[in-house]
Design a protein around this motif. Structure first.
Motif, mmCIF file in Angstrom:
data_model
loop_
_atom_site.group_PDB
_atom_site.id
_atom_site.type_symbol
_atom_site.label_atom_id
_atom_site.label_comp_id
_atom_site.label_asym_id
_atom_site.label_seq_id
_atom_site.Cartn_x
_atom_site.Cartn_y
_atom_site.Cartn_z
ATOM 1 N N ALA A 61 8.660 1.096 -1.360
ATOM 2 C CA ALA A 61 9.764 1.913 -0.875
ATOM 3 C C ALA A 61 9.479 3.359 -1.237
ATOM 4 O O ALA A 61 9.269 3.686 -2.397
ATOM 5 C CB ALA A 61 11.075 1.457 -1.501
ATOM 6 N N THR A 62 9.467 4.208 -0.227
ATOM 7 C CA THR A 62 9.250 5.626 -0.495
ATOM 8 C C THR A 62 10.574 6.287 -0.850
ATOM 9 O O THR A 62 11.642 5.715 -0.633
ATOM 10 C CB THR A 62 8.653 6.320 0.739
ATOM 11 O OG1 THR A 62 9.593 6.223 1.816
ATOM 12 C CG2 THR A 62 7.348 5.646 1.146
ATOM 13 N N PHE A 86 9.097 -4.221 -3.396
ATOM 14 C CA PHE A 86 9.895 -5.394 -3.059
ATOM 15 C C PHE A 86 8.975 -6.571 -2.744
ATOM 16 O O PHE A 86 7.885 -6.387 -2.212
ATOM 17 C CB PHE A 86 10.781 -5.110 -1.836
ATOM 18 C CG PHE A 86 11.757 -3.991 -2.035
ATOM 19 C CD1 PHE A 86 11.449 -2.716 -1.618
ATOM 20 C CD2 PHE A 86 12.984 -4.216 -2.644
ATOM 21 C CE1 PHE A 86 12.340 -1.675 -1.796
ATOM 22 C CE2 PHE A 86 13.880 -3.178 -2.825
ATOM 23 C CZ PHE A 86 13.554 -1.905 -2.401
ATOM 24 N N GLY A 139 13.292 9.571 -0.414
ATOM 25 C CA GLY A 139 13.803 10.210 0.794
ATOM 26 C C GLY A 139 14.659 9.252 1.584
ATOM 27 O O GLY A 139 15.755 8.899 1.177
ATOM 28 N N TYR A 140 14.176 8.807 2.705
ATOM 29 C CA TYR A 140 14.966 7.946 3.573
ATOM 30 C C TYR A 140 14.695 6.463 3.355
ATOM 31 O O TYR A 140 15.220 5.635 4.064
ATOM 32 C CB TYR A 140 14.743 8.316 5.038
ATOM 33 C CG TYR A 140 15.400 9.635 5.394
ATOM 34 C CD1 TYR A 140 14.640 10.783 5.515
ATOM 35 C CD2 TYR A 140 16.768 9.723 5.580
ATOM 36 C CE1 TYR A 140 15.235 11.988 5.834
ATOM 37 C CE2 TYR A 140 17.369 10.914 5.894
ATOM 38 C CZ TYR A 140 16.599 12.053 6.015
ATOM 39 O OH TYR A 140 17.188 13.255 6.324
ATOM 40 N N TYR A 141 13.839 6.157 2.397
ATOM 41 C CA TYR A 141 13.660 4.791 1.916
ATOM 42 C C TYR A 141 13.028 3.839 2.912
ATOM 43 O O TYR A 141 13.294 2.644 2.886
ATOM 44 C CB TYR A 141 14.979 4.222 1.402
ATOM 45 C CG TYR A 141 15.543 5.066 0.286
ATOM 46 C CD1 TYR A 141 16.896 5.293 0.158
ATOM 47 C CD2 TYR A 141 14.691 5.650 -0.648
ATOM 48 C CE1 TYR A 141 17.406 6.075 -0.873
ATOM 49 C CE2 TYR A 141 15.190 6.432 -1.672
ATOM 50 C CZ TYR A 141 16.551 6.644 -1.773
ATOM 51 O OH TYR A 141 17.049 7.415 -2.777
ATOM 52 N N GLU A 142 12.213 4.359 3.790
ATOM 53 C CA GLU A 142 11.470 3.420 4.630
ATOM 54 C C GLU A 142 10.530 2.614 3.746
ATOM 55 O O GLU A 142 10.076 3.089 2.704
ATOM 56 C CB GLU A 142 10.680 4.159 5.720
ATOM 57 C CG GLU A 142 9.624 5.109 5.233
ATOM 58 C CD GLU A 142 10.147 6.524 5.087
ATOM 59 O OE1 GLU A 142 11.378 6.699 4.898
ATOM 60 O OE2 GLU A 142 9.314 7.451 5.153
ATOM 61 N N GLN A 143 10.262 1.402 4.173
ATOM 62 C CA GLN A 143 9.378 0.530 3.418
ATOM 63 C C GLN A 143 8.100 0.291 4.200
ATOM 64 O O GLN A 143 8.121 0.138 5.424
ATOM 65 C CB GLN A 143 10.065 -0.811 3.122
ATOM 66 C CG GLN A 143 11.201 -0.700 2.126
ATOM 67 C CD GLN A 143 11.815 -2.041 1.774
ATOM 68 O OE1 GLN A 143 11.203 -3.096 1.927
ATOM 69 N NE2 GLN A 143 13.053 -1.995 1.305
ATOM 70 N N TYR A 144 7.023 0.265 3.473
ATOM 71 C CA TYR A 144 5.715 -0.033 4.051
ATOM 72 C C TYR A 144 5.213 -1.321 3.435
ATOM 73 O O TYR A 144 5.204 -1.469 2.210
ATOM 74 C CB TYR A 144 4.739 1.121 3.789
ATOM 75 C CG TYR A 144 5.171 2.386 4.487
ATOM 76 C CD1 TYR A 144 5.985 3.308 3.842
ATOM 77 C CD2 TYR A 144 4.798 2.635 5.808
ATOM 78 C CE1 TYR A 144 6.414 4.461 4.478
ATOM 79 C CE2 TYR A 144 5.215 3.788 6.457
ATOM 80 C CZ TYR A 144 6.034 4.690 5.788
ATOM 81 O OH TYR A 144 6.455 5.826 6.431
ATOM 82 N N PHE A 145 4.795 -2.219 4.302
ATOM 83 C CA PHE A 145 4.457 -3.558 3.864
ATOM 84 C C PHE A 145 2.961 -3.736 3.633
ATOM 85 O O PHE A 145 2.131 -3.136 4.321
ATOM 86 C CB PHE A 145 4.910 -4.585 4.914
ATOM 87 C CG PHE A 145 6.398 -4.782 4.945
ATOM 88 C CD1 PHE A 145 7.207 -3.955 5.704
ATOM 89 C CD2 PHE A 145 6.989 -5.785 4.199
ATOM 90 C CE1 PHE A 145 8.575 -4.126 5.726
ATOM 91 C CE2 PHE A 145 8.363 -5.971 4.217
ATOM 92 C CZ PHE A 145 9.154 -5.133 4.986
ATOM 93 N N THR A 193 9.344 1.640 -7.055
ATOM 94 C CA THR A 193 10.004 0.407 -6.612
ATOM 95 C C THR A 193 9.165 -0.290 -5.563
ATOM 96 O O THR A 193 8.697 0.334 -4.616
ATOM 97 C CB THR A 193 11.397 0.699 -6.029
ATOM 98 O OG1 THR A 193 12.192 1.361 -7.007
ATOM 99 C CG2 THR A 193 12.089 -0.585 -5.605
ATOM 100 N N THR A 241 13.398 -7.254 -6.354
ATOM 101 C CA THR A 241 13.058 -5.834 -6.387
ATOM 102 C C THR A 241 12.320 -5.586 -7.691
ATOM 103 O O THR A 241 12.824 -5.926 -8.777
ATOM 104 C CB THR A 241 14.326 -4.978 -6.329
ATOM 105 O OG1 THR A 241 15.029 -5.290 -5.130
ATOM 106 C CG2 THR A 241 13.984 -3.498 -6.352
#
Lengths: 115, 116
Positions: free
Chosen positions: A97-98, A34, A100-106, A32, A49
Motif C-alpha cells: 500500500a502506497t 497486505f 497518498g491515495y492508498y492504491e495497492q500494488y500486488f 504496510t 494487514t
C-alpha cells in the motif's frame, strides 16, 4: 507504481509441514503490506494487514497461529502457513500500500498445493 | 449489504465494441477508487484510479465517478480479446486521517469476455 515480488511462485508441500512465502517491495519502502488468499473462481479475501515493526492485524476468521506474518523490514513481509492441510491450498497474494491515495500494488502471487 | 457491488457477469462484447463495467459502493466517505484487471491465474493489476467526480481517461480506458450516486464505472473502448479478464472495483473507504495506509474494499469482480 510499486514493484512487488513474491517467492516462491508455486510450492507443493505435504500435509502437516510448514511453508514460508516471501513478499518483497523492490522500489518502495512499505510500512504496510497486505496478504490475500484467493480460491479458484472466487474473489480476493483479505487475510491480514502486515505493519512493519509491529504485529499483524488479522481479519475475522483467519487463524493467527496458523498463518504467521512477520514484517521485519520496510521491504520484506513473510507469511508462514504452519501445519498446512489440503484445505489451505490456494493462491496467496501480497500487496504493497502506497501513501497518498492508498492504491495497492500486488505481487505475482504464490500458488500453494498441499498434498 | 455488500460494501462494493459489481455485476459478476459474465459480460461478453464483440471485438471493437465498448465494454462498460459498473460498480456501486455503500460508504459515502469513500475517497479513492480503483479498477484492477486480473487475468486467469494471475494477480490483480492496477489499471485505473480516480479520486474526483467526472471522467478520467487513459488510453482506451475511461473511469467515471459519481460520488452523489455512489457509482464508479470503467469503459473500455475498442475492446480487444486481450482485454478478456476479471475486472475488480476497489474502494478506499474513508478520508486519509493518520497518514497510515488503509485497506481497500474489493468487489467480487466482473468477468469480461471480448469475442473476436
Amino acid at each position: 507504481g510499486a514493484v512487488v515480488s513474491q517467492h516462491p511462485s508455486w510450492v507443493i508441500c505435504k500435509s502437516g509441514t510448514s511453508v514460508k512465502i516471501e513478499c518483497r517491495s523492490l522500489d518502495f519502502q512499505a510500512t504496510t503490506m497486505f496478504w490475500y488468499r484467493q480460491f479458484p473462481k472466487q474473489s480476493l479475501m483479505l487475510m491480514a494487514t502486515s505493519n512493519e515493526g509491529s504485529k499483524a492485524t488479522y481479519e475475522q476468521g483467519v487463524e493467527k497461529d496458523k498463518f504467521l506474518i512477520n514484517h521485519a523490514s520496510l521491504t520484506l513481509s513473510t507469511l508462514t502457513v504452519t501445519s498446512a492441510h489440503p484445505e489451505d491450498s490456494s493462491f496467496y497474494i501480497c500487496s504493497v500500500a502506497t501513501s497518498g491515495y492508498y492504491e495497492q500494488y500486488f505481487g505475482p502471487g504464490t500458488r500453494l498445493t498441499v498434498t | 449489504q455488500k460494501e462494493v457491488e459489481q455485476n459478476s457477469g459474465p459480460l461478453s462484447v464483440p471485438e471493437g465494441a465498448i465494454a462498460s463495467l459498473n460498480c456501486t459502493y455503500s460508504d459515502r466517505g469513500s475517497q479513492s477508487f480503483f479498477w484492477y484487471r486480473q487475468y486467469s491465474g494471475k494477480s490483480p493489476e492496477l489499471i485505473m484510479s480516480i479520486y474526483s467526480n467526472g471522467d478520467k481517461e487513459d488510453g482506451r480506458f475511461t473511469a467515471q465517478l459519481n460520488k452523489a450516486s455512489q457509482y464508479v464505472s470503467l469503459l473500455i473502448r475498442d475492446s480487444q480479446p486481450s482485454d478478456s479478464a476479471t475486472y475488480l472495483c476497489a474502494v478506499n473507504p474513508s478520508l486519509i486521517s493518520s497518514g497510515s495506509a488503509r485497506q481497500l474494499t474489493f468487489g467480487s469482480g466482473t468477468q469480461l469476455t471480448v469475442l473476436p
